[in-house]
Structure formats: C-alpha cells, structure tokens
Design a protein around this motif. Structure first.
Motif, PDB file in Angstrom:
ATOM      1  N   LYS A 119     -23.198  -0.106 -16.396  1.00 53.79           N
ATOM      2  CA  LYS A 119     -21.746  -0.133 -16.603  1.00 53.79           C
ATOM      3  C   LYS A 119     -21.089   1.117 -15.982  1.00 53.79           C
ATOM      4  CE  LYS A 119     -18.411  -1.204 -20.193  1.00 53.79           C
ATOM      5  NZ  LYS A 119     -17.948  -2.491 -19.686  1.00 53.79           N
ATOM      6  N   ILE A 120     -21.733   2.249 -16.174  1.00 56.47           N
ATOM      7  CA  ILE A 120     -21.195   3.504 -15.611  1.00 56.47           C
ATOM      8  C   ILE A 120     -21.197   3.436 -14.085  1.00 56.47           C
ATOM      9  CG2 ILE A 120     -21.692   5.968 -15.310  1.00 56.47           C
ATOM     10  CD1 ILE A 120     -22.627   6.007 -18.218  1.00 56.47           C
ATOM     11  N   LYS A 121     -22.313   2.957 -13.556  1.00 58.75           N
ATOM     12  CA  LYS A 121     -22.441   2.860 -12.106  1.00 58.75           C
ATOM     13  C   LYS A 121     -21.365   1.958 -11.526  1.00 58.75           C
ATOM     14  CE  LYS A 121     -26.346   2.506  -9.127  1.00 58.75           C
ATOM     15  NZ  LYS A 121     -27.670   1.936  -8.983  1.00 58.75           N
ATOM     16  N   GLU A 122     -21.161   0.854 -12.199  1.00 54.05           N
ATOM     17  CA  GLU A 122     -20.154  -0.110 -11.735  1.00 54.05           C
ATOM     18  C   GLU A 122     -18.775   0.557 -11.694  1.00 54.05           C
ATOM     19  OE1 GLU A 122     -18.067  -4.176 -13.379  1.00 54.05           O
ATOM     20  OE2 GLU A 122     -19.782  -3.357 -14.449  1.00 54.05           O
ATOM     21  N   TYR A 123     -18.490   1.333 -12.741  1.00 51.07           N
ATOM     22  CA  TYR A 123     -17.186   2.012 -12.790  1.00 51.07           C
ATOM     23  C   TYR A 123     -17.053   3.027 -11.654  1.00 51.07           C
ATOM     24  CZ  TYR A 123     -13.233   4.782 -14.370  1.00 51.07           C
ATOM     25  OH  TYR A 123     -12.036   5.443 -14.428  1.00 51.07           O
ATOM     26  N   LEU A 124     -18.086   3.835 -11.474  1.00 48.08           N
ATOM     27  CA  LEU A 124     -18.018   4.880 -10.448  1.00 48.08           C
ATOM     28  C   LEU A 124     -17.904   4.271  -9.049  1.00 48.08           C
ATOM     29  CD1 LEU A 124     -20.626   7.438 -11.853  1.00 48.08           C
ATOM     30  CD2 LEU A 124     -18.141   7.688 -11.833  1.00 48.08           C
ATOM     31  N   GLU A 125     -18.588   3.137  -8.863  1.00 45.67           N
ATOM     32  CA  GLU A 125     -18.508   2.478  -7.559  1.00 45.67           C
ATOM     33  C   GLU A 125     -17.122   1.888  -7.323  1.00 45.67           C
ATOM     34  OE1 GLU A 125     -21.938  -0.106  -7.308  1.00 45.67           O
ATOM     35  OE2 GLU A 125     -23.169   1.666  -6.834  1.00 45.67           O
ATOM     36  N   LYS A 126     -16.595   1.286  -8.371  1.00 44.99           N
ATOM     37  CA  LYS A 126     -15.246   0.717  -8.263  1.00 44.99           C
ATOM     38  C   LYS A 126     -14.255   1.830  -7.927  1.00 44.99           C
ATOM     39  CE  LYS A 126     -12.249  -1.606 -11.400  1.00 44.99           C
ATOM     40  NZ  LYS A 126     -12.264  -2.111 -12.756  1.00 44.99           N
ATOM     41  N   GLU A 127     -14.444   2.946  -8.565  1.00 43.26           N
ATOM     42  CA  GLU A 127     -13.538   4.078  -8.363  1.00 43.26           C
ATOM     43  C   GLU A 127     -13.551   4.535  -6.911  1.00 43.26           C
ATOM     44  OE1 GLU A 127     -12.672   7.388 -11.478  1.00 43.26           O
ATOM     45  OE2 GLU A 127     -14.470   7.926 -10.393  1.00 43.26           O
ATOM     46  N   ARG A 128     -14.765   4.683  -6.360  1.00 41.60           N
ATOM     47  CA  ARG A 128     -14.788   5.193  -4.984  1.00 41.60           C
ATOM     48  C   ARG A 128     -14.448   4.133  -3.945  1.00 41.60           C
ATOM     49  NH1 ARG A 128     -18.902   8.815  -4.547  1.00 41.60           N
ATOM     50  NH2 ARG A 128     -18.588   8.960  -6.764  1.00 41.60           N
ATOM     51  N   ASN A 129     -14.380   2.881  -4.377  1.00 46.03           N
ATOM     52  CA  ASN A 129     -13.983   1.835  -3.420  1.00 46.03           C
ATOM     53  C   ASN A 129     -12.547   1.377  -3.606  1.00 46.03           C
ATOM     54  OD1 ASN A 129     -16.426   1.699  -2.045  1.00 46.03           O
ATOM     55  ND2 ASN A 129     -17.334   0.485  -3.696  1.00 46.03           N
ATOM     56  N   THR A 130     -11.834   2.019  -4.491  1.00 50.19           N
ATOM     57  CA  THR A 130     -10.436   1.621  -4.707  1.00 50.19           C
ATOM     58  C   THR A 130      -9.592   1.979  -3.489  1.00 50.19           C
ATOM     59  OG1 THR A 130     -10.604   1.936  -7.076  1.00 50.19           O
ATOM     60  CG2 THR A 130      -8.393   2.005  -6.150  1.00 50.19           C
ATOM     61  N   PRO A 131      -8.983   0.983  -2.853  1.00 52.70           N
ATOM     62  CA  PRO A 131      -8.193   1.316  -1.664  1.00 52.70           C
ATOM     63  C   PRO A 131      -6.839   1.920  -2.032  1.00 52.70           C
ATOM     64  CG  PRO A 131      -8.137  -1.047  -2.064  1.00 52.70           C
ATOM     65  CD  PRO A 131      -8.998  -0.457  -3.144  1.00 52.70           C
ATOM     66  N   LEU A 132      -6.431   2.895  -1.257  1.00 52.23           N
ATOM     67  CA  LEU A 132      -5.079   3.435  -1.389  1.00 52.23           C
ATOM     68  C   LEU A 132      -4.481   3.446   0.007  1.00 52.23           C
ATOM     69  CD1 LEU A 132      -2.980   4.805  -3.308  1.00 52.23           C
ATOM     70  CD2 LEU A 132      -3.869   6.978  -2.488  1.00 52.23           C
ATOM     71  N   ASN A 133      -3.429   2.665   0.184  1.00 48.55           N
ATOM     72  CA  ASN A 133      -2.804   2.543   1.504  1.00 48.55           C
ATOM     73  C   ASN A 133      -1.398   3.113   1.474  1.00 48.55           C
ATOM     74  OD1 ASN A 133      -4.772   1.057   3.219  1.00 48.55           O
ATOM     75  ND2 ASN A 133      -4.667  -0.360   1.490  1.00 48.55           N
ATOM     76  N   ILE A 134      -1.202   4.160   2.254  1.00 47.18           N
ATOM     77  CA  ILE A 134       0.068   4.873   2.263  1.00 47.18           C
ATOM     78  C   ILE A 134       0.779   4.621   3.584  1.00 47.18           C
ATOM     79  CG2 ILE A 134       1.140   7.149   2.003  1.00 47.18           C
ATOM     80  CD1 ILE A 134      -1.505   8.092   0.692  1.00 47.18           C
ATOM     81  N   ALA A 135       1.965   4.057   3.505  1.00 50.28           N
ATOM     82  CA  ALA A 135       2.723   3.791   4.731  1.00 50.28           C
ATOM     83  C   ALA A 135       3.653   4.955   5.024  1.00 50.28           C
ATOM     84  CB  ALA A 135       3.529   2.503   4.557  1.00 50.28           C
ATOM     85  N   ILE A 136       3.638   5.414   6.272  1.00 49.09           N
ATOM     86  CA  ILE A 136       4.533   6.499   6.682  1.00 49.09           C
ATOM     87  C   ILE A 136       5.494   5.925   7.718  1.00 49.09           C
ATOM     88  CG2 ILE A 136       4.638   8.869   7.556  1.00 49.09           C
ATOM     89  CD1 ILE A 136       2.727   8.644   5.194  1.00 49.09           C
ATOM     90  N   THR A 137       6.760   5.947   7.391  1.00 44.60           N
ATOM     91  CA  THR A 137       7.729   5.388   8.325  1.00 44.60           C
ATOM     92  C   THR A 137       8.925   6.331   8.490  1.00 44.60           C
ATOM     93  OG1 THR A 137       9.106   3.461   8.823  1.00 44.60           O
ATOM     94  CG2 THR A 137       8.792   3.975   6.507  1.00 44.60           C
ATOM     95  N   GLY A 138       9.742   6.049   9.471  1.00 45.52           N
ATOM     96  CA  GLY A 138      10.882   6.924   9.786  1.00 45.52           C
ATOM     97  C   GLY A 138      11.128   6.849  11.279  1.00 45.52           C
ATOM     98  N   GLU A 139      12.264   7.378  11.708  1.00 41.07           N
ATOM     99  CA  GLU A 139      12.611   7.247  13.119  1.00 41.07           C
ATOM    100  C   GLU A 139      11.657   8.037  14.021  1.00 41.07           C
ATOM    101  OE1 GLU A 139      14.438   4.908  14.218  1.00 41.07           O
ATOM    102  OE2 GLU A 139      14.809   4.426  12.124  1.00 41.07           O
ATOM    103  N   SER A 140      11.689   7.675  15.295  1.00 43.02           N
ATOM    104  CA  SER A 140      10.860   8.340  16.290  1.00 43.02           C
ATOM    105  C   SER A 140      11.179   9.843  16.310  1.00 43.02           C
ATOM    106  CB  SER A 140      11.188   7.719  17.639  1.00 43.02           C
ATOM    107  OG  SER A 140      10.218   8.061  18.559  1.00 43.02           O
ATOM    108  N   GLY A 141      10.139  10.663  16.279  1.00 45.60           N
ATOM    109  CA  GLY A 141      10.354  12.107  16.324  1.00 45.60           C
ATOM    110  C   GLY A 141      10.589  12.747  14.965  1.00 45.60           C
ATOM    111  N   ALA A 142      10.626  11.934  13.899  1.00 41.94           N
ATOM    112  CA  ALA A 142      10.919  12.473  12.564  1.00 41.94           C
ATOM    113  C   ALA A 142       9.784  13.345  12.030  1.00 41.94           C
ATOM    114  CB  ALA A 142      11.191  11.327  11.597  1.00 41.94           C
TER     115      ALA A 142
END
Ligand SMILES: Nc1nc2c(ncn2[C@@H]2O[C@H](COP(=O)(O)OP(=O)(O)O)[C@@H](O)[C@H]2O)c(=O)[nH]1
Ligand SMILES: [Mg+2]
Length: 393
Positions: free
Chosen positions: A23-46
């Motif tokens: 159970k612990i292993k499953e949790y730790l694996e889930k934790e390190r495989n959790t995706p975090l996707n951050i979008a960076i947007t704004g005008e050209s040159g910003a």
C-alpha cells in the motif's frame, strides 16, 4: 497522506506487513507519477521562454534542452519542457494568443487546454485585452490562471536614477497599475505576481508558489514542490518537511523487507528503497551533479566553489548501493547526530507496526533523518553561496 497512514494502520492490525508495504509503495509510486502540466502564455517577447528556463534552472546558452529566448514567434507551436529531475512536471511554452490570430476559445482548443493544471499569463507591460479575454475563457473552461508581470529588474533599474527611488515603492506602483488595469478590463480581484526571471529569489515568485500550493490537491502540490527551484531558504525548508513526512513510509518499506523470511538478508532491497528516498533529497535540493553544474552556469559561481560548501557524501555524487553502504558503515560508528530512540518509538504506533520490525525501522529512520538534515544544510549553504550571501551566516 493521512488516509494512507490510516489505511496502513488498519492493515497492520492483522500483522500483514507485506500488504502494508504494498500500500505504501503504491502511494509513493502514484505520487511520483502524478502529472503536473503548467501552461505559460503571453505575447511574443513577454518572457515566456525565459520563465520556463528559470523555473527549470536552465540557461539557454549552455543547454540544448533550454527554451530558446529572444526568438520571434512565427508558428503556433506548443512546446513541452519536462522538468529534468521530475519528468512528471512539464512546463508548456505556448505561442502568444496575438501571434496565432485565433479568438480565445479556439486558441485554448488549439493548445489542448484540458491537459493543463493551470495557466500563467505573462506580460512585460500592463496586461492587455488579449490577456483578459484569454483569462476569461480559461475561467469558463474551469481552469485557473495567474498573471505574472515579468522583467521587474528592468523597471527597478529604470527608476533607480530618480531621487525619491524606493524599490518597494516601484513594486507597489507596478502591482497597483496591473491590478487596476485588469479590473477595468473586467477581471474581478486579479492576482498579479511580479517576477524577474533572472533573479527568482527577488519579488513575488515565492508568493506565486504559495498561491499555487493552496490551489492544488495534495499529490499535485507535492509534484510542484519537488520541482520548484530553490529560490529561497523557505522553499528548502518546505522540501525538507515534505521529505521528512515520508521517512516513516520508507522506513516501513525497508523494515517490511527485513521482516520477510530471513531478517537481515534483504539488504539489497533495503538499499534499493533507501536509494529512492535519498535520490529524492539530492534531486529535490538540486545537489546532483547536473543540477549543480546548471546552477554554476546560471549564477556564474564556479562549480568547485559550490561543491566546496557541501559536506554530505551523498551530494554531488552518484547514489549507488556501494555509496549508500559506505555511508551507512561510516555513520554507524558516529552516535553524535543520531535521533533519540524515543522519537522513533513514538512513530511506531502511528504506523502501527509490530515491535519486531521496530529495530530495522529505527535504523532506517535514523539514517534517513540524519542524511536528510545534512543534505538540507548543504542545500542552504549552496543556495547562499550561489546568491552571494556569506556562507558562515
Ligand atoms: N531584464 C529582463 N529581461 C528578460 C526577463 N525575462 C525575459 N527577458 C528578455 O526578454 C526577451 C524576450 O524573452 P523570451 O523569454 O524570449 O520571451 P517569449 O517570446 O515570451 O518567449 C529576451 O531577450 C529575454 O532575455 C527578465 O525577467 N528581465
Ligand atoms: Mg519564446
């Protein structure tokens, strides 16, 4: 995490160590495989590409994985930049909405908005109608956005010549202007963070992190914290706390290994588990060789000078079973830094483990605790050295 501990305790009531470890292993694996996707947007040159690089601790001169900066956008390309130490965390460099000529809704569909956990909208001047339309559309799609006003170092330098110059005054004025402008364009109580990508430890980058932390769930919060650049001592302390929280889990995993069938003969698996934990500390604190080299090139502080303030044998080294064994042996004769047995024994009922496992658990717990502390101190000294604060402080 609370749920996990409760679950493990329940399983331990039946003395089912293997199930608890699974159970612990499953949790730790889930934790390190959790995706975090951050979008960076704004005008050209910003300053989007610069932000992506700064977050990942990369400068574009020395690394082919860097996002190219100062390049005019001509395409509508979306580029993914996975974090080098935590590939589950990805920063996405999006084209400015103005360069694509699409209305906000189509733009968001084009860039595949569903996969993003949140959007950072960057501008190097006041925010414009395009930024606001985009923010409103992001909100309609039930995603979060944060405004970042970039290149603050430029503003400070420009104002420095004035006689009544005060840095705080300049910052307050910029922030108020941004908030006022956004409110007028129809954003209710906008959140604006002032950032200089060249010096993340100045201005509001830490506030941005605090705000993101509040808005993310537990697993994503951990993903963000792991990947955060060490912009100040506060982040280093937060990482230490997060790692410390996980020590009983790793110690239980190792102890469970030792409890099945021949206690003491499971050192291979124990070492593998230990290596996972230790690698987390080293990578999280940026004390691995590639991270230190990147820090050296982005700050101009020679690599050897950074290494000179490091004490832990686990930093600036490859974490192998041999190295771990060497460190375990070297530290087993050193009793000065060990955690008190009382502290460990108060943890045993928390996890609910049989006392027979307690001995192995205690040893691993102490080992991880001592080395986490040493690596934390190293991370603090490296940070101070990198930003030019006297290391003897
Ligand atoms: N002074 C200063 N310049 C910056 C900062 N961020 C980006 N720049 C510069 O602004 C220009 C455009 O940055 P870039 O990241 O390529 O913008 P993008 O088009 O939005 O990806 C580059 O010449 C960067 O070096 C900053 O925080 N301070
Ligand atoms: Mg760019």
């Amino acid at each position: 995490m609370e749920d996990l501990i409760a679950g493990v305790k329940e399983i331990m009531k039946n003395n089912d160590v293997t199930a608890a470890a699974a159970k612990i292993k499953e949790y730790l694996e889930k934790e390190r495989n959790t995706p975090l996707n951050i979008a960076i947007t704004g005008e050209s040159g910003a300053g989007k590409s610069s932000f992506v690089n700064a977050f990942r601790g990369i400068t574009d001169e020395d690394d082919e994985r860097a996002a190219p900066t100062g390049v005019t956008e001509t395409t509508s390309e979306v580029t993914a930049y996975p974090h080098q130490n935590y590939p589950n965390v990805t920063l996405w460099d999006l084209p400015g909405i103005g360069t694509t000529k699409f209305p906000a809704k189509e733009y968001l569909e084009l860039v595949g908005f569903e996969k993003f956990d949140f959007f950072i909208i960057i501008s190097d001047t006041r925010f414009r109608e395009n930024d606001v339309k985009l923010a409103q559309e992001i909100q309609r799609m039930e995603k979060k956005f944060y405004f970042v006003r970039s290149k603050i170092d430029n503003d400070i330098n420009a104002e420095r010549r004035k006689r009544d110059f005060s840095k705080e005054g300049v910052l307050t004025k910029i922030k108020e202007n941004c908030i006022h402008g956004l409110t007028q364009l129809g954003i209710k109580s906008p959140q604006v963070f002032l950032v200089s990508t060249f010096e993340l430890h100045l201005c509001d980058f830490y506030l941005l992190h605090e705000t993101l932390e509040r808005d993310l769930d537990e697993l994503k919060k951990y993903a963000l914290l792991s990947a955060m650049p060490n912009i100040d001592l506060e982040i280093i302390s937060k990482k230490k706390e997060a790692f410390k929280h996980r020590i009983p889990l790793f110690a239980t995993l190792c102890a469970a290994g030792a409890a099945v069938p021949f206690p003491g003969l499971s050192s291979d698996t124990d070492l593998a588990v230990l290596a996972v934990a230790v690698k987390d500390y080293v990578l999280g604190f940026g004390l691995d060789i590639p991270s230190l080299k990147r820090l050296s090139s982005s700050t101009g502080v020679p690599y050897n000078d950074l290494c000179a303030v490091i004490n832990s044998p686990l930093a600036a080294a490859e974490i192998t079973s041999e190295l771990l064994l060497k460190v375990i042996i070297a530290q087993s004769s050193d009793t000065t830094e060990l955690t008190t047995a009382e502290e460990v024994f108060t943890l045993i009922p928390i996890i609910g483990m049989p006392v027979a496992m307690g001995i192995s658990f205690t040893r691993i717990y102490k080992f991880l605790n001592v080395n986490l502390s040493q690596l934390t101190e190293d991370a603090r000294r490296v940070f101070r050295r990198a930003v030019g604060i006297n290391t003897s402080v």
